[in-house]
Design a protein around this motif. Structure first.
Motif, short mmCIF file in Angstrom:
data_model
loop_
_atom_site.label_atom_id
_atom_site.label_comp_id
_atom_site.label_asym_id
_atom_site.label_seq_id
_atom_site.Cartn_x
_atom_site.Cartn_y
_atom_site.Cartn_z
N UNK B 168 30.60 -114.88 -24.89
CA UNK B 168 30.43 -114.12 -23.66
C UNK B 168 29.03 -113.54 -23.69
N UNK B 169 28.31 -113.68 -22.57
CA UNK B 169 26.92 -113.24 -22.53
C UNK B 169 26.74 -112.06 -21.57
N UNK B 170 26.03 -111.03 -22.01
CA UNK B 170 25.79 -109.86 -21.16
C UNK B 170 24.30 -109.53 -21.21
N UNK B 184 20.18 -119.32 -24.20
CA UNK B 184 21.31 -119.23 -25.12
C UNK B 184 22.48 -120.09 -24.64
N UNK B 185 22.79 -120.02 -23.35
CA UNK B 185 23.91 -120.80 -22.81
C UNK B 185 23.66 -122.29 -23.03
N UNK B 186 22.43 -122.73 -22.75
CA UNK B 186 22.10 -124.14 -22.97
C UNK B 186 22.28 -124.52 -24.44
N UNK B 187 21.81 -123.63 -25.30
CA UNK B 187 21.87 -123.93 -26.72
C UNK B 187 23.32 -124.01 -27.19
N UNK B 188 24.15 -123.07 -26.71
CA UNK B 188 25.56 -123.07 -27.09
C UNK B 188 26.22 -124.36 -26.64
N UNK B 189 25.94 -124.74 -25.38
CA UNK B 189 26.54 -125.97 -24.85
C UNK B 189 26.10 -127.18 -25.68
N UNK B 190 24.83 -127.16 -26.02
CA UNK B 190 24.26 -128.25 -26.82
C UNK B 190 24.97 -128.36 -28.17
N UNK B 191 25.39 -127.22 -28.71
CA UNK B 191 26.04 -127.20 -30.02
C UNK B 191 27.55 -127.37 -29.90
N UNK B 192 28.05 -127.57 -28.70
CA UNK B 192 29.48 -127.81 -28.51
C UNK B 192 30.30 -126.55 -28.33
N UNK B 194 31.33 -122.91 -26.02
CA UNK B 194 31.64 -122.71 -24.61
C UNK B 194 31.29 -121.29 -24.20
N UNK B 195 30.64 -121.16 -23.06
CA UNK B 195 30.34 -119.82 -22.55
C UNK B 195 31.40 -119.43 -21.53
N UNK B 196 32.14 -118.35 -21.81
CA UNK B 196 33.25 -117.97 -20.92
C UNK B 196 32.78 -117.09 -19.75
N UNK B 197 31.63 -116.52 -19.90
CA UNK B 197 31.14 -115.70 -18.79
C UNK B 197 29.77 -115.13 -19.10
N UNK B 219 38.65 -112.92 -23.75
CA UNK B 219 39.09 -113.40 -25.05
C UNK B 219 38.05 -114.20 -25.81
N UNK B 220 36.78 -113.97 -25.50
CA UNK B 220 35.73 -114.72 -26.18
C UNK B 220 35.70 -114.38 -27.67
N UNK B 221 35.21 -115.38 -28.47
CA UNK B 221 35.15 -115.19 -29.92
C UNK B 221 33.95 -114.34 -30.33
N UNK B 222 32.89 -114.44 -29.51
CA UNK B 222 31.67 -113.73 -29.90
C UNK B 222 30.92 -113.28 -28.67
N UNK B 223 30.08 -112.27 -28.89
CA UNK B 223 29.33 -111.69 -27.78
C UNK B 223 27.83 -111.75 -28.10
N UNK B 224 27.07 -112.18 -27.13
CA UNK B 224 25.61 -112.12 -27.29
C UNK B 224 25.02 -111.37 -26.10
N UNK B 225 24.19 -110.37 -26.40
CA UNK B 225 23.63 -109.57 -25.31
C UNK B 225 22.12 -109.64 -25.34
#
Lengths: 234, 388, 608, 278
Positions: B168-170, B184-192, B194-197, B219-225
């Motif tokens: 989840x990104x804020x 970050x979203x691109x990188x996450x997608x690239x690594x397989x 999922x960005x929930x929001x 219910x995201x596993x991790x948060x990046x702000x």
């Protein structure tokens, strides 16, 4: 010594002087009426006496003291009670709260005498927790008077208690004023247009026209409906 | 609700003139270094440490005889951390104070607002703040990290060590916040992953309630702000902690000093930085010693924003010496070639006006200190300004 | 029966020869200002020129605040919104669509149109009939907040919090920009100057002084306010466009509420309602801020804050009037001789007479909550009749007058005026039917002169010019008589607030008669007047009914006066008509005596 | 869903606490206090001082109230009193006062963002949700505040006098009420409430010289919509605050910031006297 005396008072709104040199006196225990048509300055006189309108010229003395420059609340605490015209109560306050609002009048008597006013107006006791605005017009008028008297002031300024009130209640008020002046020697200055009330209650009267006292009416004059009517109606 | 700050409008401007400690002969005219920085507003938490770092660099250089025999004078101006304030600050520095160079750590909003003035005034500008990348101007050099250098360590660590699959990104709604999180979203997608929001608040917004609720229900596993530095970062962290959010939390905008200020609320946050105080190098140890000696009890913790500022002043010194003049074009040409061994190691802005950097992944501890997890040597900034 | 027009055209458009204009002076001053601005860049350093460009554009924005607040009394927090709209139009078009002369014109047009549309919408929301001034301020407060949030929500398109910068723009020299900004400010100021000194400008002041009186003079207050708001929005957008094109940066702060309040501070300090004061205030404070905030960062703002509070509390008119006063004291003769307009008789208008009843009232009632103030009022007023409404306090007399002059007032019932239904109309439309109302307390425009008060009253019949003022004052016979007989003719240049009480009453009556009404509603016109004044007014009223065949409805306490002048009397008591008859019938009536003596009861009683 | 309800409830509680001081002053004095935001800021700095002095964080609240009250009294005497008859000018003068307060704070404390120690941290299980303890405590405190204000207005002599002055000032004066003093006390009370609210919200946000500003306009709108009554303000906070949370959650957090202002402007157009005027 007069309880209240004014000497050539001038007061008004903005650029207009409504009172143009009014001199009157009220003796202890006396009920004095001020009569005149609408718009001659009777209500302005009352507001000037209690201090809601600043005095431009002249002098007001109460119990021998010059109170000309005092604020309304100071005058009230000296023992001048004021019951304004119309529905002069707080409509959203309860009857009890309305009565308690009278307890700052007259520093000499800091504890409100509820029994005194319940004696005269028993209906108040039953309606203590009712909002003032739900009372009938006549009851509101009586509540305003009761509130003014609850700390037994020396002087009551009463502005048209009969305005919008049933005749039977007007009579009741008249009788009550007479009793009050006799038993408690409270002085009353009464502004009225209602001939009946003046006749039952007032000892004498001042007739006003265009901001000035035009004549003094004795108790005898007051009995003469024709004299009275000339001052009130046309 | 608007939370534009009065200070932005007024463009309150502080000028601190720092002359060399040596107080030596002022024979030649001083070299003026303009430092527009967010003394008020979002950046005000970190700005004092940035000014201190520049002051130390100036003092050291002046003590050693200055640059081409001329003393350095710092001119600090408050940019209010926003575009409006930056405009006034840049105008004043470039046209009123007529500085020779601008070296500063700023919000992206302030940098963007200042660049047209820099272009108009033709002054070299060394930008010392990590940012979202791809800011290019003939007058601009950058010596701090860009997303290409910073994001990977955190995401990789979350996916491998923490087993996170959903994120989840804020962020704050401005160039840096959006730029970082888009990368970050691109990188996450690239690594397989999922960005929930992804959710944004205006740069100086402080009420994160609705966003935190969304985060929790996702219910995201991790948060990046990635917020504006300072106040938004602090309020977000406070409110996250108050709301009991305890999933792995990577903060792309927090520096060591800010983390220390936040106290216990910051504990557990992952940061990825090109500077942490624990770097064992000689240069860093000497730098920390000198800072302590110079500022004593007033010392603000050196951090990933203040150290590049320190190095920026030295890089400018080297470039002027190489060019033999403070002439703008000559200095710009020389900046590419010079390298400085600073607390972060060797810094040279030769990759399309950006610098390859050693990056560190670390976690904030309950006592405000940080624990180094791993380091990555000479990470390349990637294609930032291919046209320059 | 049709009366012939005696002279002149029936619809009196004032001829051009009578128009006085400041154009000559304004052109001279503007030219001087342009020369100063033209050479200024050569004497100032680049930094000062730089910050002056911004200050000049903001001064134009401050000027619109003065038009709205200083002149018209609309306290607006929202002018920054229009500035921002203009600025963003420039930045958005240049960033996303293209750059060039064509695009620039398109961007400017889009910005101005968007600002006008937003202003129109906000004005429609804020300035409806009966809106409190506070509500207008609330809407102007919400406006910049909404625009700012829209910018925030724009994401990459608007740049959100960081705004947009670095878009292509005209990199003209700083001097060129200075001249553009300066010329723009001079033009706007010159136009605004002509506008506020025109007859229409007087109408704005009238609205500020007494909006209600304006509405009852047939002035479409809401429409004027909305149009002015739209015009101010357009000017603000142009200024914002210039600002963005010059600085090459737009940010949400440009549209924000804080800039809006800062404009108010500049205007208040400079002197609201002086035009030049706000312009000087804006330039001076903005430039000084840029300079002093360097060496005295907070103390300067603190000083401005303190000065602002002191000015608001102690000198509400700002510093400009003080400066002017000082100037006049130092330079005797600096006071401009005011031009007294020539009084002229307005051409008599053709009216159809005797065809329809002036006023037919049937079944009108009015209640406030459960309180019935009027119930079932029926009567007809005839031409040439002076109908008095009498009755004790609270009988509903003033309420009835209100119902006749404002279509929104009555709770039910029908009113027909010369055969036309009076709908749910605001007072200004009722005026168009021929109804003129005089209030109980003298209701004039305090800071306007007697002549200006009268001119404003002619709004409906002689639409005022936007740029010039009329050197003659045309009044109908009746108004002219009052002006001449009460001595007002000698005080045409006196501000209404300096008049004696009786003269104010007379002025208001003259203003009402200047409307050339067919029905006149008078609420105690003689209250507070001396006997002589009363007699004079009485004579005029009688002649109006006899000679001009007007229908007059008079509320009066003074029964002597009623007896002297009335042709018919209606007695109201407890919201009902209890008697409708001739003077003799009413004055001699026992019922009336009882009502006044407080002994009459209608049976239903007033005990709720 | 439970989370949303808690968000609405806690947001409403915060809004109520923040707006109450403004409402008291507007109700009794018919005066719009645009320095309200500055008094919130003062409360924030009172909390900051409390933290600096190492006092118990809960002490910040009474300390802020005291500071606000004293400053309120001073301000009423010096600035507000001459402006009772000029309501629109009073808005401007109090706004100027806000600028003065902001600058004095900046001079004394600096303009940087400061941190205040939170009296309670962490989350607890509530309605099947793990939710911020402090926000839940704020709901309780706001409820307590509503009760205390109601008690003050309806069960004390000051309250009776204040209500009498609201309803009919002339009449109250004629009955011996010193309305000047009632106003003085009221302004002090309103300022104290604002400062207290400032201290209460600081644990959720950071402290800087413009802390109060973003709350000002929303408070103002809520108070007007409330029709100036305590239950009215509670309901207005719930409805408008709730709308804000819903828009923030389901549409956009940024547009959520608009909700209160726009809804209030529309409501006031339809009902100029507010939702609950008596």
């Amino acid at each position: 010594m007069a309880i209240l005396s004014t000497s050539k008072i001038i007061a008004g709104y903005k650029t207009a002087n409504v009172l143009r040199g009014v001199s009157i006196e009220v003796e202890p225990g006396e009920i004095v009426a001020v009569v005149g048509r609408n718009g001659v300055g009777k209500t302005t006189l009352m507001r000037t006496l209690i201090g809601l309108l600043p005095l431009r010229e002249g002098r007001i003395t109460f119990n021998g003291m010059d109170i000309s420059g005092e604020s309304a609340d100071r005058r009230a605490r000296r023992g001048i009670a004021y019951a304004p015209q119309g529905r002069g109560i707080f409509p959203h306050l309860t009857v009890q709260e309305n009565l308690r609002m009278g307890s700052f009048i007259n520093d000499a008597q800091p504890v409100p005498n509820f029994d005194l006013v319940f004696g005269y107006f028993p209906f108040l006791k039953e309606r203590l927790s009712q909002r003032g605005g739900t009372l009938s017009g006549g009851q509101q008028a009586m509540l305003a008077i009761a509130r003014a008297l609850i700390c037994e002031p020396a002087l009551l300024l009463l502005d048209e208690p009969s305005d919008g009130v049933q005749p039977s209640i007007v009579e009741e008020i008249g009788a009550f004023l007479v009793d009050l002046s006799k038993t408690r020697s409270i002085s009353v200055l009464l502004v009225e247009q209602n001939i009946g009330l003046m006749q039952t209650a007032a000892h004498r009267a001042y007739a006003m026209d265009k901001g000035q006292v035009t004549s003094e009416l004795s108790g005898e004059d007051l009995k003469d409906e024709m004299i009275l009517a000339t001052h009130v109606v046309v | 609700m608007t939370k534009t700050r009065t200070a932005n409008l007024a463009g309150a401007l502080a000028v601190a003139t720092v002359l060399g400690l040596g107080g030596g002969a002022m024979a030649a005219e001083t070299i003026k270094i303009g430092i527009p920085v967010g003394l008020s507003g979002a950046n005000s938490v970190v700005a004092p440490s940035v000014v201190q770092a520049a002051e130390l660099a100036a003092a050291e250089i002046n003590k050693a005889g200055g640059v081409l025999g001329r003393q350095i004078e710092l001119v600090v101006a408050d940019d209010g951390s926003g575009a409006q304030g930056a405009q006034k600050a840049f105008d004043s520095l470039v046209f009123q104070k007529k500085v020779d160079v601008l070296i500063s750590m700023e919000t992206s909003a302030a940098r963007n607002a200042g660049l047209p003035i820099v272009n108009r005034g033709r002054v070299p500008f060394i930008y010392t703040s990590f940012y979202e990348g791809r800011s290019c101007s003939p007058w601009l050099y950058v010596n701090a990290w860009v997303p290409e250098q910073q994001v990977a360590p955190i995401v990789d660590h979350f996916m491998s060590a923490e087993g996170a699959k959903t994120f989840f990104l804020v962020g704050s709604d401005y160039a840096f916040g959006r730029g970082m999180l888009e990368f970050t979203a691109d990188y996450i997608a690239q690594k397989g992953g999922k960005v929930l929001g992804d959710e944004y608040l205006p740069m100086d917004g402080t009420d994160w309630t609705a966003i935190i609720s969304k985060l929790k229900s996702s219910g995201a596993d991790a948060l990046i702000t990635s917020t504006a530095g300072g106040a938004p970062n602090v309020t977000l962290t406070k409110q996250l902690r108050a709301a009991g959010v305890d999933i792995p939390y990577g903060n792309l905008a927090v520096d060591e000093g800010t983390a220390r200020n936040m106290g216990a609320d910051a504990a557990g946050i992952y940061i990825s930085a090109s500077y942490i105080t624990d770097i064992p190098s000689q240069e860093n140890q000497a730098f920390l010693r000198n800072m302590k000696a110079h500022f004593g009890d007033d010392l603000k913790t050196p951090n990933d924003l203040s150290v590049p500022q320190y190095e920026g002043v030295y890089l400018y010194k080297l470039a002027v010496e190489k060019a033999g003049t403070t002439d703008s074009q000559a200095v710009i040409d020389a900046l590419d070639d010079v390298a400085f061994m600073g607390p972060r190691g060797k810094i040279q802005m030769n990759k399309q006006r950006h610098a390859p950097l050693t990056m560190y992944l670390a976690q904030v501890q309950a006592d405000g200190g940080i624990r180094l997890i791993s380091s990555f040597k000479d990470v390349d900034p990637g294609e930032q300004c291919p046209n320059l | 029966m049709v009366e012939q027009a005696q002279n002149g055209p029936a619809k009196g458009q004032p001829s051009a020869a009578r128009q006085r204009s400041d154009l000559g002076t304004v052109l001279k001053v503007s030219a001087a200002a342009l020369v100063v601005l033209g050479v200024a860049p050569f004497f100032l350093d680049i930094y000062t020129v730089n910050i002056l460009i911004r200050a000049l554009l903001l001064a134009a924005l401050a000027l619109t605040v003065d038009l709205l607040w200083g002149y018209t009394g609309i306290l607006t927090f929202g002018q920054s919104a229009f500035f921002g709209i203009g600025a963003y139009a420039c930045a958005l078009v240049f960033t996303h669509w293209g750059f060039g002369a064509g695009w620039a014109i398109l961007a400017l047009a889009l910005g101005v149109l968007a600002a006008m549309a937003v202003a129109g919408l906000a004005g429609w929301l804020a300035f409806y009939h009966g809106a409190s001034p506070l509500y207008g301020s609330i809407v102007t407060l919400a406006l910049p907040i909404v625009v700012t949030q829209v910018v925030f929500a724009g994401g990459r398109t608007t740049g959100s919090s960081s705004g947009l910068s670095g878009f292509p723009t005209y990199y003209w020299t700083i001097e060129t920009w200075f001249w553009i900004a300066g010329a723009f400010l001079v033009v706007v100021t010159a136009l605004a100057w002509l506008f506020v000194r025109s007859d229409m400008g007087r109408v704005l002041v009238a609205i500020r002084e007494n909006e209600t009186r304006c509405a009852y003079l047939g002035i479409p207050v809401s429409r004027i306010k909305i149009l002015l708001f739209v015009a101010a929005g357009a000017i603000g957008a142009v200024a914002g466009f210039g600002y963005a094109a010059f600085t090459n940066v737009v940010a949400p702060e440009l549209t924000g509420f804080l800039l809006g309040t800062e404009l108010l501070i500049w205007v208040a300090l400079g002197g609201r309602g002086t035009l030049i004061g706000p312009v000087i205030g804006a330039i001076f404070i903005d430039v000084t801020s840029s300079y002093l905030s360097g060496s005295l960062p907070f103390y300067w703002k603190l000083l401005v804050g303190i000065l602002f509070v002191v000015v608001i509390v102690a000198l509400p008119q700002g510093l400009m009037p003080e400066v002017t006063k000082l100037w006049r004291r130092l330079v005797p003769g600096a006071k401009r001789a005011a031009e007294t307009p020539a009084l002229e008789r307005a051409p008599v208008r053709e009216v159809r007479r005797g065809v329809e009843k002036p006023l037919a009232v049937s079944g009108v009632h009015r209640h406030f909550g459960s309180l019935q103030v009027l119930q079932g009022i029926d009567f007809v007023a005839n031409e040439g009749e002076l109908l008095s409404l009498v009755g004790p306090n609270g009988a509903g007399k003033t309420t009835l007058i209100r119902c006749l002059a404002d279509g929104y007032e009555r709770s039910g019932g029908d009113i027909t005026v010369f055969g036309r239904e009076l709908g749910r109309w605001p007072p200004d439309r009722c005026v168009a039917l021929g109804i003129g109302r005089k209030f109980q307390t003298a209701n004039v425009f305090a800071t306007l002169t007697v002549a200006e008060c009268l001119r404003v009253s002619r709004y409906r019949l002689e639409p005022p010019s936007l740029w010039t003022s009329d050197t003659a004052l045309e009044l109908p016979e009746a108004a002219l008589r009052i002006v001449e007989e009460t001595g007002l003719a000698q005080s045409l240049d006196t501000e209404a607030r300096h008049l004696a009480h009786g003269q104010k009453q007379a002025l208001e009556l003259a203003m009402v008669l200047a409307l050339e009404p067919r029905i006149v509603l008078l609420d105690e016109p003689t209250a507070g007047l001396t006997r002589i004044e009363r007699e004079r007014i009485g004579a005029i009223l009688t002649s109006l009914t006899e000679r001009e065949r007007l229908s007059i409805l008079l509320v009066e306490h003074d029964l002597d006066f009623v007896r002297e002048i009335s042709s018919r009397v209606i007695v109201l008591h407890q919201g009902q008509i209890v008697l409708d008859g001739s003077v003799e019938e009413v004055v001699g009536s026992a019922l009336v005596r009882e009502i006044y003596a407080g002994t009459a009861m209608d049976g239903k009683g007033n005990e709720p | 869903m439970g989370g949303l309800l808690l968000d609405i409830l806690t947001t409403a509680a915060i809004l109520f606490a923040v707006a109450s001081g403004l409402m008291i002053i507007l109700g009794v004095m018919k005066l719009i206090n645009f320095a309200h935001g500055a008094f919130l800021t003062i409360g924030g700095y009172a909390a900051f001082v409390t933290t600096q002095l190492g006092w118990n964080p809960w002490l910040a609240v009474p300390f802020a109230a005291l500071v606000g009250f004293v400053l309120g009294l001073i301000v009423e005497r010096t600035i507000v009193r001459p402006l009772y008859t000029r309501p629109l000018d009073a808005i401007l003068a109090t706004w100027g006062l806000g600028i003065i307060i902001g600058q004095v704070i900046t001079i004394v404390f600096g303009r940087e963002v400061q941190f205040v120690q939170s009296p309670i941290s962490g989350a607890i299980e509530f309605l099947g949700q793990s939710y911020s303890t402090y926000r839940l405590v704020l709901v309780a405190l706001a409820a307590l505040l509503a009760v205390a204000l109601t008690a003050l207005l309806y069960f004390t002599r000051f309250g009776l006098n204040a209500r009498a002055v609201i309803m009919n000032e002339d009449l109250a004066r004629g009955l011996g009420i010193d309305s000047t003093r009632v106003r003085l006390t009221t302004f002090g009370l309103g300022a104290a409430l604002a400062s207290m609210a400032g201290a209460l919200v600081t644990p959720l946000i950071s402290v800087d010289p413009n802390l109060g500003l973003p709350w000002l306009v929303n408070s103002f709108m809520l108070v007007l919509v409330s029709g100036i009554s305590i239950p009215g303000l509670m309901v207005a906070s719930l409805i408008l605050g709730g709308a804000q949370v819903v828009v923030s959650t389901y549409v956009s957090a940024i547009l959520g910031g608009l909700t209160i202002v726009v809804l209030a402007a529309v409501i006031l157009r339809l009902r100029p006297q507010g939702l609950f005027s008596g």
